[in-house]
Scaffold this motif. Structure first.
Motif, PDB file in Angstrom:
ATOM      1  N   VAL A   1       0.793  -1.231   0.000  1.00 42.71           N
ATOM      2  CA  VAL A   1       0.000   0.000   0.000  1.00 42.71           C
ATOM      3  C   VAL A   1       0.823   1.279   0.000  1.00 42.71           C
ATOM      4  CG1 VAL A   1      -2.046  -1.031   1.046  1.00 42.71           C
ATOM      5  CG2 VAL A   1      -0.265  -0.112   2.505  1.00 42.71           C
ATOM      6  N   THR A   2       2.058   1.212   0.452  1.00 42.49           N
ATOM      7  CA  THR A   2       2.852   2.428   0.598  1.00 42.49           C
ATOM      8  C   THR A   2       4.224   2.233  -0.022  1.00 42.49           C
ATOM      9  OG1 THR A   2       1.736   2.847   2.694  1.00 42.49           O
ATOM     10  CG2 THR A   2       3.735   4.107   2.270  1.00 42.49           C
ATOM     11  N   ALA A   3       4.608   3.138  -0.907  1.00 42.31           N
ATOM     12  CA  ALA A   3       5.949   3.083  -1.486  1.00 42.31           C
ATOM     13  C   ALA A   3       6.958   3.525  -0.433  1.00 42.31           C
ATOM     14  CB  ALA A   3       6.013   3.995  -2.707  1.00 42.31           C
ATOM     15  N   GLY A   4       8.158   2.979  -0.501  1.00 43.81           N
ATOM     16  CA  GLY A   4       9.217   3.358   0.427  1.00 43.81           C
ATOM     17  C   GLY A   4      10.113   2.189   0.747  1.00 43.81           C
ATOM     18  N   SER A   5      11.034   2.407   1.667  1.00 41.28           N
ATOM     19  CA  SER A   5      11.972   1.384   2.098  1.00 41.28           C
ATOM     20  C   SER A   5      11.598   0.948   3.508  1.00 41.28           C
ATOM     21  CB  SER A   5      13.391   1.951   2.066  1.00 41.28           C
ATOM     22  OG  SER A   5      14.313   0.977   2.471  1.00 41.28           O
ATOM     23  N   PHE A   6      11.478  -0.367   3.725  1.00 41.17           N
ATOM     24  CA  PHE A   6      10.988  -0.885   4.999  1.00 41.17           C
ATOM     25  C   PHE A   6      11.762  -2.122   5.425  1.00 41.17           C
ATOM     26  CE2 PHE A   6       7.405   0.914   2.635  1.00 41.17           C
ATOM     27  CZ  PHE A   6       6.984   1.902   3.511  1.00 41.17           C
ATOM     28  N   GLU A   7      11.706  -2.438   6.705  1.00 42.38           N
ATOM     29  CA  GLU A   7      12.258  -3.695   7.202  1.00 42.38           C
ATOM     30  C   GLU A   7      11.213  -4.787   7.048  1.00 42.38           C
ATOM     31  OE1 GLU A   7      13.391  -5.542  11.442  1.00 42.38           O
ATOM     32  OE2 GLU A   7      14.736  -3.955  10.743  1.00 42.38           O
ATOM     33  N   LEU A   8      11.642  -5.929   6.518  1.00 43.70           N
ATOM     34  CA  LEU A   8      10.798  -7.110   6.414  1.00 43.70           C
ATOM     35  C   LEU A   8      11.217  -8.053   7.537  1.00 43.70           C
ATOM     36  CD1 LEU A   8       8.765  -9.003   5.045  1.00 43.70           C
ATOM     37  CD2 LEU A   8      10.631  -9.738   3.526  1.00 43.70           C
ATOM     38  N   PRO A   9      10.405  -8.176   8.581  1.00 43.24           N
ATOM     39  CA  PRO A   9      10.773  -9.088   9.680  1.00 43.24           C
ATOM     40  C   PRO A   9      10.833 -10.524   9.194  1.00 43.24           C
ATOM     41  CG  PRO A   9       8.947  -7.641  10.304  1.00 43.24           C
ATOM     42  CD  PRO A   9       9.146  -7.495   8.820  1.00 43.24           C
ATOM     43  N   GLY A  10      11.608 -11.334   9.882  1.00 42.26           N
ATOM     44  CA  GLY A  10      11.672 -12.750   9.565  1.00 42.26           C
ATOM     45  C   GLY A  10      10.467 -13.481  10.130  1.00 42.26           C
ATOM     46  N   ALA A  11      10.086 -14.568   9.487  1.00 43.52           N
ATOM     47  CA  ALA A  11       9.009 -15.421  10.008  1.00 43.52           C
ATOM     48  C   ALA A  11       9.539 -16.172  11.222  1.00 43.52           C
ATOM     49  CB  ALA A  11       8.548 -16.396   8.936  1.00 43.52           C
ATOM     50  N   GLU A  12       8.618 -16.567  12.119  1.00 46.70           N
ATOM     51  CA  GLU A  12       9.047 -17.349  13.275  1.00 46.70           C
ATOM     52  C   GLU A  12       7.950 -18.310  13.713  1.00 46.70           C
ATOM     53  OE1 GLU A  12      10.058 -15.138  16.796  1.00 46.70           O
ATOM     54  OE2 GLU A  12       8.023 -14.510  17.128  1.00 46.70           O
ATOM     55  N   VAL A  13       8.376 -19.417  14.303  1.00 47.99           N
ATOM     56  CA  VAL A  13       7.490 -20.383  14.932  1.00 47.99           C
ATOM     57  C   VAL A  13       8.115 -20.716  16.268  1.00 47.99           C
ATOM     58  CG1 VAL A  13       8.594 -22.329  13.716  1.00 47.99           C
ATOM     59  CG2 VAL A  13       6.327 -22.625  14.730  1.00 47.99           C
ATOM     60  N   VAL A  14       7.274 -20.796  17.307  1.00 46.50           N
ATOM     61  CA  VAL A  14       7.786 -21.103  18.643  1.00 46.50           C
ATOM     62  C   VAL A  14       6.759 -21.933  19.396  1.00 46.50           C
ATOM     63  CG1 VAL A  14       6.932 -18.934  19.658  1.00 46.50           C
ATOM     64  CG2 VAL A  14       8.852 -20.130  20.723  1.00 46.50           C
ATOM     65  N   ASP A  15       7.232 -22.922  20.152  1.00 40.73           N
ATOM     66  CA  ASP A  15       6.380 -23.671  21.062  1.00 40.73           C
ATOM     67  C   ASP A  15       6.050 -22.716  22.207  1.00 40.73           C
ATOM     68  OD1 ASP A  15       5.590 -25.224  23.401  1.00 40.73           O
ATOM     69  OD2 ASP A  15       6.237 -27.003  22.291  1.00 40.73           O
ATOM     70  N   MET A  16       4.763 -22.436  22.405  1.00 44.50           N
ATOM     71  CA  MET A  16       4.365 -21.421  23.385  1.00 44.50           C
ATOM     72  C   MET A  16       4.662 -21.822  24.828  1.00 44.50           C
ATOM     73  SD  MET A  16       0.887 -19.790  21.788  1.00 44.50           S
ATOM     74  CE  MET A  16       0.023 -21.301  21.422  1.00 44.50           C
ATOM     75  N   TYR A  17       4.851 -23.114  25.088  1.00 46.35           N
ATOM     76  CA  TYR A  17       5.109 -23.560  26.457  1.00 46.35           C
ATOM     77  C   TYR A  17       6.543 -24.030  26.662  1.00 46.35           C
ATOM     78  CZ  TYR A  17       0.139 -23.084  26.751  1.00 46.35           C
ATOM     79  OH  TYR A  17      -1.127 -22.558  26.704  1.00 46.35           O
ATOM     80  N   ARG A  18       7.266 -24.222  25.586  1.00 47.39           N
ATOM     81  CA  ARG A  18       8.689 -24.579  25.635  1.00 47.39           C
ATOM     82  C   ARG A  18       9.416 -23.695  24.621  1.00 47.39           C
ATOM     83  NH1 ARG A  18       8.600 -30.805  24.539  1.00 47.39           N
ATOM     84  NH2 ARG A  18       6.798 -30.201  23.316  1.00 47.39           N
ATOM     85  N   PRO A  19       9.662 -22.422  24.940  1.00 41.51           N
ATOM     86  CA  PRO A  19      10.201 -21.480  23.961  1.00 41.51           C
ATOM     87  C   PRO A  19      11.594 -21.820  23.444  1.00 41.51           C
ATOM     88  CG  PRO A  19      10.108 -20.484  26.135  1.00 41.51           C
ATOM     89  CD  PRO A  19       9.403 -21.801  26.236  1.00 41.51           C
ATOM     90  N   GLY A  20      12.257 -22.805  24.039  1.00 44.17           N
ATOM     91  CA  GLY A  20      13.545 -23.252  23.519  1.00 44.17           C
ATOM     92  C   GLY A  20      13.407 -24.072  22.252  1.00 44.17           C
ATOM     93  N   ILE A  21      12.177 -24.425  21.874  1.00 46.43           N
ATOM     94  CA  ILE A  21      11.904 -25.139  20.619  1.00 46.43           C
ATOM     95  C   ILE A  21      11.270 -24.113  19.678  1.00 46.43           C
ATOM     96  CG2 ILE A  21      10.691 -27.064  19.538  1.00 46.43           C
ATOM     97  CD1 ILE A  21      10.768 -28.443  22.299  1.00 46.43           C
TER      98      ILE A  21
END
Length: 156
Positions: free
Chosen positions: A121-141
């Motif tokens: 929607v908007t022209a310009g330069s932006f940061e594209l965050p990386g995708a992530e997946v995390v076990d919500m109860y064992r964040p080390g996974i």
């Protein structure tokens, strides 16, 4: 307290995460050619490698110049077989700065795939965050991608 000066680097432990950007007809999209007003698909795939059950949160942050138009439903989308079978989730939080899905990996279901329709929607330069997946109860996974920079050109 505060915001980090740099995004966290790519890393993983027991999970994998990947994303693809596609044109509406399934061709790979070169983000360097993205223009304001263009509509495209974001496909996120998360995989558990432990063989265990995980209650996971899958997220892909959006650059400031993008907005989600719609989430594609579970199953194989009609006319878009190139996406494959899309997964269901326990919850899809309604967020305007990211795509998010809370879902369970099980020993029988170790791959989750989601797709959303996105508009630049908007022209310009932006940061594209990386995708992530995390076990919500064992964040080390978890798995996460590093951030990148993108530039969207004005509409023609």
């Amino acid at each position: 307290f505060g915001l980090p000066a740099q995004g966290e680097p790519a890393a993983r432990a027991g999970m994998r995460i990947s994303r693809r950007f596609l044109t509406m007809d399934g061709q790979a999209l070169n983000l360097d050619t993205l223009r304001q007003g263009q509509v495209f698909l974001l496909v996120v795939e998360a995989r558990a490698e432990t063989g265990e059950t995980h209650r996971a949160m899958i997220q892909q942050g959006l650059p400031a110049g993008w907005e989600i138009q719609s989430r594609l439903p579970p199953g194989e989308p009609p006319g878009q077989g190139f996406l494959g079978e899309l997964s269901d989730a326990e919850a899809f939080p309604a967020l305007d700065d990211r795509f998010a899905a809370a879902a369970d990996f099980t020993p029988a279901r170790q791959l989750l795939r989601y797709a959303v329709r996105v508009r630049a929607v908007t022209a310009g330069s932006f940061e594209l965050p990386g995708a992530e997946v995390v076990d919500m109860y064992r964040p080390g996974i978890f798995a996460r991608q590093g951030p990148a920079r993108i530039t969207m050109r004005p509409a023609e």
